[in-house]
Design a protein around this motif. Structure first.
Motif, PDB file in Angstrom:
ATOM      1  N   SER A 298       0.856  -1.195   0.000  1.00 12.01           N
ATOM      2  CA  SER A 298       0.000   0.000   0.000  1.00 12.01           C
ATOM      3  C   SER A 298       0.887   1.237   0.000  1.00 12.01           C
ATOM      4  N   THR A 299       0.382   2.305  -0.598  1.00  7.24           N
ATOM      5  CA  THR A 299       1.077   3.595  -0.545  1.00  7.24           C
ATOM      6  C   THR A 299       0.378   4.539   0.431  1.00  7.24           C
ATOM      7  N   ASP A 300      -0.516   4.007   1.271  1.00  5.34           N
ATOM      8  CA  ASP A 300      -1.287   4.830   2.207  1.00  5.34           C
ATOM      9  C   ASP A 300      -0.949   4.525   3.665  1.00  5.34           C
ATOM     10  N   ILE A 301       0.165   3.841   3.910  1.00  3.68           N
ATOM     11  CA  ILE A 301       0.530   3.482   5.289  1.00  3.68           C
ATOM     12  C   ILE A 301       1.024   4.716   6.038  1.00  3.68           C
ATOM     13  N   MET A 302       0.463   4.934   7.229  1.00  7.28           N
ATOM     14  CA  MET A 302       0.880   6.049   8.073  1.00  7.28           C
ATOM     15  C   MET A 302       1.855   5.582   9.155  1.00  7.28           C
ATOM     16  N   GLN A 303       1.623   4.426   9.733  1.00  7.77           N
ATOM     17  CA  GLN A 303       2.502   3.855  10.755  1.00  7.77           C
ATOM     18  C   GLN A 303       2.624   2.354  10.540  1.00  7.77           C
ATOM     19  N   CYS A 304       3.846   1.842  10.751  1.00  8.31           N
ATOM     20  CA  CYS A 304       4.132   0.420  10.596  1.00  8.31           C
ATOM     21  C   CYS A 304       5.001   0.018  11.773  1.00  8.31           C
ATOM     22  N   LYS A 305       4.469  -0.785  12.698  1.00  4.72           N
ATOM     23  CA  LYS A 305       5.187  -1.109  13.925  1.00  4.72           C
ATOM     24  C   LYS A 305       5.093  -2.605  14.247  1.00  4.72           C
ATOM     25  N   VAL A 306       6.204  -3.147  14.765  1.00  4.92           N
ATOM     26  CA  VAL A 306       6.218  -4.520  15.268  1.00  4.92           C
ATOM     27  C   VAL A 306       5.736  -4.508  16.716  1.00  4.92           C
ATOM     28  N   SER A 307       5.037  -5.552  17.129  1.00 10.66           N
ATOM     29  CA  SER A 307       4.511  -5.639  18.492  1.00 10.66           C
ATOM     30  C   SER A 307       5.640  -5.708  19.510  1.00 10.66           C
ATOM     31  N   TYR A 308       5.296  -5.499  20.776  1.00 11.90           N
ATOM     32  CA  TYR A 308       6.283  -5.447  21.855  1.00 11.90           C
ATOM     33  C   TYR A 308       7.099  -6.735  21.949  1.00 11.90           C
ATOM     34  N   ASN A 309       6.477  -7.875  21.627  1.00 10.63           N
ATOM     35  CA  ASN A 309       7.213  -9.142  21.644  1.00 10.63           C
ATOM     36  C   ASN A 309       7.724  -9.536  20.254  1.00 10.63           C
ATOM     37  N   SER A 310       7.580  -8.621  19.297  1.00  9.84           N
ATOM     38  CA  SER A 310       8.139  -8.757  17.940  1.00  9.84           C
ATOM     39  C   SER A 310       7.541  -9.899  17.130  1.00  9.84           C
ATOM     40  N   SER A 311       6.364 -10.383  17.492  1.00  7.53           N
ATOM     41  CA  SER A 311       5.767 -11.507  16.778  1.00  7.53           C
ATOM     42  C   SER A 311       4.697 -11.081  15.772  1.00  7.53           C
ATOM     43  N   LYS A 312       4.227  -9.841  15.872  1.00  4.73           N
ATOM     44  CA  LYS A 312       3.154  -9.370  14.992  1.00  4.73           C
ATOM     45  C   LYS A 312       3.501  -7.994  14.428  1.00  4.73           C
ATOM     46  N   LEU A 313       2.829  -7.652  13.338  1.00  2.09           N
ATOM     47  CA  LEU A 313       3.037  -6.356  12.692  1.00  2.09           C
ATOM     48  C   LEU A 313       1.716  -5.611  12.643  1.00  2.09           C
TER      49      LEU A 313
END
Length: 403
Positions: A298-313
């Motif tokens: 997508s070209t509409d992403i505002m924020q992209c973050k990995v979860s605190y335990n790094s298992s999810k996006l």
């Protein structure tokens, strides 16, 4: 410090916890997820205008304010989770905050009350922050040095971060901490115009070069490490640097043209990283197979973050839509609209952090954090945190177990 809020602004709805149905049961949110956040998990929020820092206990809704040295600070949790690094880039200062929560594998000990540490970092434009094991680093854009300290020194009165001079020209740099105690650090040779570096070398804690750069690129920005591999975003490809000095470039997908990953995120899976570019989207990078596969394009992403335990996006779009992906399978776990839309040109945009149970979104215009339950994203709570929340970081541990 001051306790300023003790209740949520709206009441949680417990009567109907609905887990979104999936055709593949492996893609469902785990059924044992609680409807409450962990007891020893905290949010730290900085303000754009005021010196205030806000420490939020999501379980109770309690908000406590503290005074940092300056406003508009970047926030980073340390590897152990107990501390936060507070980086005042324009004021040439790094300070530290202690949640007081010390993790011991199966329980959490409380070590005093939340407070600032005594350790300070005084350097020219500290920008890039990294923490692994007991070690803390900043890269100082103002002079190309690094500042170094240990988490165990944070409460040592009079101690300041040490300066590591590796003979680098000043540039907008980055670094990674390997598990063997060495550092991968960017270097600039001025083969391209601008502030971005072109190369990466490996140094020791004294700044001595252990392995010289093997590959020159057309510019580097963003990096992450799993302790053995350090991965850097590069206009020439994805630069992979091993702790033994070996280097390689993984090509971008064929349709990227001039796009490249300016952000690289760590995951809980050895050898796998997330690459993000606003021009294309979020992708999974596998350094063992040299593969790059889309997670969400997508070209509409505002924020992209990995979860605190790094298992999810977690991905938040300008539209206010949120999507949650499992990094082990790249499967979409849940999606839906969680906040109002944000205009793309907006200077101060919502920031997100996510745990196993919730995603938290700052609202710069209303001075709130929106707490959204991942197993039922229609269940939202607003928490007031000053007037202009700027950055947010998670502190503490995803645990509710006492000694």
């Amino acid at each position: 410090m001051k306790n300023i809020y003790s209740k949520y602004s709206i009441i949680l709805l417990f009567t109907s916890l609905a887990i979104l149905s999936c055709t593949d049961t492996e893609n469902e949110i785990a059924p044992d997820n609680s409807t409450e956040e962990h007891k020893y998990l905290r949010l730290l929020v900085s303000d754009e205008i005021e010196n205030s820092l806000y420490l939020v206990a999501p379980l109770s809704g309690e908000v406590t304010s503290f005074d940092a040295k300056f406003p508009k600070s970047a926030l980073y949790s340390t590897d152990a989770g107990r501390f936060a690094g507070i980086v005042h880039r324009e004021n040439n200062l790094t300070e530290f905050f202690d949640s007081g929560f010390e993790f011991h594998g199966d329980h959490v000990d409380v070590r005093g009350t939340p407070k600032f540490g005594a350790l300070l970092g005084e350097s020219l434009q500290p920008t890039h922050f990294k923490s692994k094991n007991d070690e803390i680093l900043t890269f100082n854009d103002g002079d190309g040095t690094l500042s170094y300290a240990k988490e165990s020194e944070i409460h040592n009165i009079g101690v300041k971060m040490e300066t590591i001079n590796a003979g680098l020209l000043k540039h907008h740099g980055a670094m990674a901490i390997f598990s063997n105690g060495t550092f991968a650090v960017t270097e600039k040779d001025n083969s391209i115009a601008g502030v971005l570096p072109e190369r990466v070398k490996i140094i020791d804690k004294q700044g001595n070069t252990l392995y010289n750069s093997q590959i020159a690129t057309q510019g580097i920005h963003g990096n992450a490490t799993d302790g053995n591999y350090a991965v850097f975003g590069s206009a020439s490809g994805i630069l992979v640097v091993e702790s033994n000095g070996q280097q390689k470039l993984i090509p971008h997908p064929s349709d990227f043209e001039t796009a490249w990953f300016g952000s690289i995120l760590e995951t809980s899976i050895a050898g796998k990283f997330v690459g993000y570019t606003a021009a294309k989207g979020a992708y999974l990078i596998d350094v063992n197979t040299d593969s790059v596969s889309p997670i969400f394009e997508s070209t509409d992403i505002m924020q992209c973050k990995v979860s605190y335990n790094s298992s999810k996006l977690g991905i938040l779009l300008h539209s206010g839509d949120f999507k949650l992906f499992d990094l082990g399978t790249s499967a979409l776990l849940t999606e839906g609209t969680i906040v109002n839309s944000t205009e793309s040109p907006s200077t101060q945009k919502p920031q997100i952090e996510l745990t196993e149970r919730f995603v938290y979104v700052t609202q710069p215009l209303s001075g709130e954090i929106v707490k959204v339950m991942l197993s039922n994203i229609s269940n939202k709570v607003n928490i007031k945190v000053g007037n202009t929340p700027y950055r947010i970081a998670l502190l503490g541990h995803e645990s509710s177990e006492d000694h």
